[in-house]
Design a protein around this motif. Structure first.
Motif, PDB file in Angstrom:
ATOM      1  N   ALA A 103      -0.485 -11.328 -12.270  1.00 25.52           N
ATOM      2  CA  ALA A 103      -0.105 -10.444 -11.160  1.00 25.52           C
ATOM      3  C   ALA A 103       1.290 -10.793 -10.643  1.00 25.52           C
ATOM      4  O   ALA A 103       2.096  -9.896 -10.339  1.00 25.52           O
ATOM      5  N   SER A 104       1.592 -12.079 -10.553  1.00 28.06           N
ATOM      6  CA  SER A 104       2.916 -12.505 -10.091  1.00 28.06           C
ATOM      7  C   SER A 104       4.001 -12.077 -11.067  1.00 28.06           C
ATOM      8  O   SER A 104       5.096 -11.665 -10.658  1.00 28.06           O
ATOM      9  N   ALA A 105       3.696 -12.169 -12.377  1.00 30.09           N
ATOM     10  CA  ALA A 105       4.672 -11.773 -13.397  1.00 30.09           C
ATOM     11  C   ALA A 105       4.947 -10.277 -13.339  1.00 30.09           C
ATOM     12  O   ALA A 105       6.088  -9.831 -13.490  1.00 30.09           O
ATOM     13  N   VAL A 106       3.894  -9.482 -13.117  1.00 27.27           N
ATOM     14  CA  VAL A 106       4.060  -8.033 -13.007  1.00 27.27           C
ATOM     15  C   VAL A 106       4.901  -7.695 -11.771  1.00 27.27           C
ATOM     16  O   VAL A 106       5.800  -6.844 -11.829  1.00 27.27           O
ATOM     17  N   LYS A 107       4.625  -8.368 -10.645  1.00 26.65           N
ATOM     18  CA  LYS A 107       5.396  -8.123  -9.425  1.00 26.65           C
ATOM     19  C   LYS A 107       6.863  -8.494  -9.623  1.00 26.65           C
ATOM     20  O   LYS A 107       7.769  -7.749  -9.210  1.00 26.65           O
ATOM     21  N   ASP A 108       7.109  -9.622 -10.262  1.00 35.46           N
ATOM     22  CA  ASP A 108       8.483 -10.050 -10.510  1.00 35.46           C
ATOM     23  C   ASP A 108       9.201  -9.045 -11.418  1.00 35.46           C
ATOM     24  O   ASP A 108      10.372  -8.711 -11.198  1.00 35.46           O
ATOM     25  N   HIS A 109       8.485  -8.536 -12.423  1.00 30.30           N
ATOM     26  CA  HIS A 109       9.079  -7.569 -13.349  1.00 30.30           C
ATOM     27  C   HIS A 109       9.422  -6.265 -12.640  1.00 30.30           C
ATOM     28  O   HIS A 109      10.495  -5.694 -12.859  1.00 30.30           O
ATOM     29  N   LEU A 110       8.534  -5.789 -11.782  1.00 33.26           N
ATOM     30  CA  LEU A 110       8.809  -4.514 -11.104  1.00 33.26           C
ATOM     31  C   LEU A 110       9.989  -4.651 -10.139  1.00 33.26           C
ATOM     32  O   LEU A 110      10.764  -3.699  -9.954  1.00 33.26           O
TER      33      LEU A 110
ATOM     34  N   VAL B 165      -3.794  -5.364 -10.413  1.00 28.52           N
ATOM     35  CA  VAL B 165      -4.014  -4.733  -9.102  1.00 28.52           C
ATOM     36  C   VAL B 165      -5.222  -5.328  -8.396  1.00 28.52           C
ATOM     37  O   VAL B 165      -5.225  -5.485  -7.168  1.00 28.52           O
ATOM     38  N   GLN B 166      -6.251  -5.664  -9.157  1.00 27.59           N
ATOM     39  CA  GLN B 166      -7.435  -6.272  -8.548  1.00 27.59           C
ATOM     40  C   GLN B 166      -7.090  -7.649  -7.976  1.00 27.59           C
ATOM     41  O   GLN B 166      -7.597  -8.037  -6.916  1.00 27.59           O
ATOM     42  N   THR B 167      -6.213  -8.372  -8.652  1.00 27.39           N
ATOM     43  CA  THR B 167      -5.802  -9.694  -8.179  1.00 27.39           C
ATOM     44  C   THR B 167      -4.854  -9.593  -6.990  1.00 27.39           C
ATOM     45  O   THR B 167      -4.943 -10.363  -6.036  1.00 27.39           O
ATOM     46  N   ASP B 168      -3.933  -8.610  -7.069  1.00 27.51           N
ATOM     47  CA  ASP B 168      -2.974  -8.419  -5.985  1.00 27.51           C
ATOM     48  C   ASP B 168      -2.912  -6.933  -5.627  1.00 27.51           C
ATOM     49  O   ASP B 168      -2.126  -6.172  -6.198  1.00 27.51           O
ATOM     50  N   PRO B 169      -3.742  -6.492  -4.691  1.00 30.42           N
ATOM     51  CA  PRO B 169      -3.806  -5.070  -4.314  1.00 30.42           C
ATOM     52  C   PRO B 169      -2.497  -4.512  -3.754  1.00 30.42           C
ATOM     53  O   PRO B 169      -2.330  -3.288  -3.668  1.00 30.42           O
ATOM     54  N   SER B 170      -1.556  -5.378  -3.387  1.00 24.94           N
ATOM     55  CA  SER B 170      -0.293  -4.906  -2.806  1.00 24.94           C
ATOM     56  C   SER B 170       0.709  -4.452  -3.868  1.00 24.94           C
ATOM     57  O   SER B 170       1.797  -3.970  -3.520  1.00 24.94           O
ATOM     58  N   LEU B 171       0.362  -4.581  -5.145  1.00 27.51           N
ATOM     59  CA  LEU B 171       1.310  -4.275  -6.216  1.00 27.51           C
ATOM     60  C   LEU B 171       1.787  -2.824  -6.190  1.00 27.51           C
ATOM     61  O   LEU B 171       2.973  -2.543  -6.397  1.00 27.51           O
ATOM     62  N   ILE B 172       0.865  -1.893  -5.955  1.00 26.66           N
ATOM     63  CA  ILE B 172       1.245  -0.477  -5.966  1.00 26.66           C
ATOM     64  C   ILE B 172       2.232  -0.187  -4.839  1.00 26.66           C
ATOM     65  O   ILE B 172       3.255   0.485  -5.050  1.00 26.66           O
ATOM     66  N   GLU B 173       1.956  -0.698  -3.627  1.00 30.62           N
ATOM     67  CA  GLU B 173       2.870  -0.498  -2.511  1.00 30.62           C
ATOM     68  C   GLU B 173       4.205  -1.187  -2.775  1.00 30.62           C
ATOM     69  O   GLU B 173       5.265  -0.652  -2.434  1.00 30.62           O
TER      70      GLU B 173
END
Length: 215
Positions: free
Chosen positions: A110-117, A150-158
């Motif tokens: 989840a952290s890697a996806v957030k960093d990538h976005l 998203v299940q791990t970090d629900p704030s990803l979409i926002e």
């Protein structure tokens, strides 16, 4: 029958493990994403209704920026798609049965996806293409990897919306492409109607001229 089921399960497990091992390689994973992206476009009927360009290079402030695909819209508008999603931590989840390790790896994913976005939003792909909507599509070929993040970090979409990044999986990208395909079809129908109208006007004018000659 049980022996047959056991052999089938073993074969499936072997195949799944083989896919996981293959996807550990970044170049293989990238190629897998490109093929998946092309097939989604073909399935959506976009090949004949709009041009899509893979591996487009544009020059930005930080050097060469490369989206994975551009979807061409009417009026020269463009939707930019990036499919280089980090999956290293997600792939490792399937290598352990330890709940604590799995949770740690999912948090890393989840952290890697957030960093990538965030990095993707900072590239401002849309500013490189005239008339492009001010957002970029982050395509995740493996739907379960998106669900896990998203299940791990629900704030990803926002977080994505704040960075002008819209998540898409094969299912949602197909819906988007179907909508674009419909727009192209409507544009084609409108063009045909205009041609019919112009032909009708021309026929009327020529018929009027012919009747004047008869008179």
């Amino acid at each position: 029958v049980l022996d047959g089921m056991q052999k089938t399960a073993q074969a499936l497990d072997k195949g799944t493990q083989g896919l996981i091992n293959a996807l550990k390689n970044s170049s293989t994973r990238g190629r897998y994403g490109e093929i998946g992206l092309r097939r989604v476009v073909e399935f959506s009927g976009m090949t004949e209704h709009c041009d899509f360009i893979e591996q487009v290079y544009v020059t930005g402030d930080d050097g060469i920026l490369r989206p994975d695909m551009n979807i061409q819209l009417p009026d020269n508008k463009t939707i930019v798609v990036d499919s280089k999603t980090p999956l290293d931590a997600y792939m490792k989840v399937f290598e352990t049965d330890n709940d604590t390790e799995q949770k740690l790896l999912l948090n890393q994913h989840a952290s890697a996806v957030k960093d990538h976005l965030k990095k993707l939003g900072a590239k401002s792909y849309w500013s490189q293409f005239p008339d492009s909507p001010d957002y970029v599509i982050l395509y995740m070929q493996i739907e379960s990897s998106f669900g896990a993040a998203v299940q791990t970090d629900p704030s990803l979409i926002e977080e994505g919306i704040r960075n002008k990044v819209i998540f898409a999986t094969p299912t949602t990208l197909i819906m988007l492409l179907k909508t674009v395909s419909f727009v192209w079809e409507q544009r084609s129908v409108a063009a045909n109607i205009e041609e019919i109208r112009d032909a009708g006007i021309e026929l009327y004018n020529r018929s009027t001229a012919l009747l004047r000659h008869f008179d």
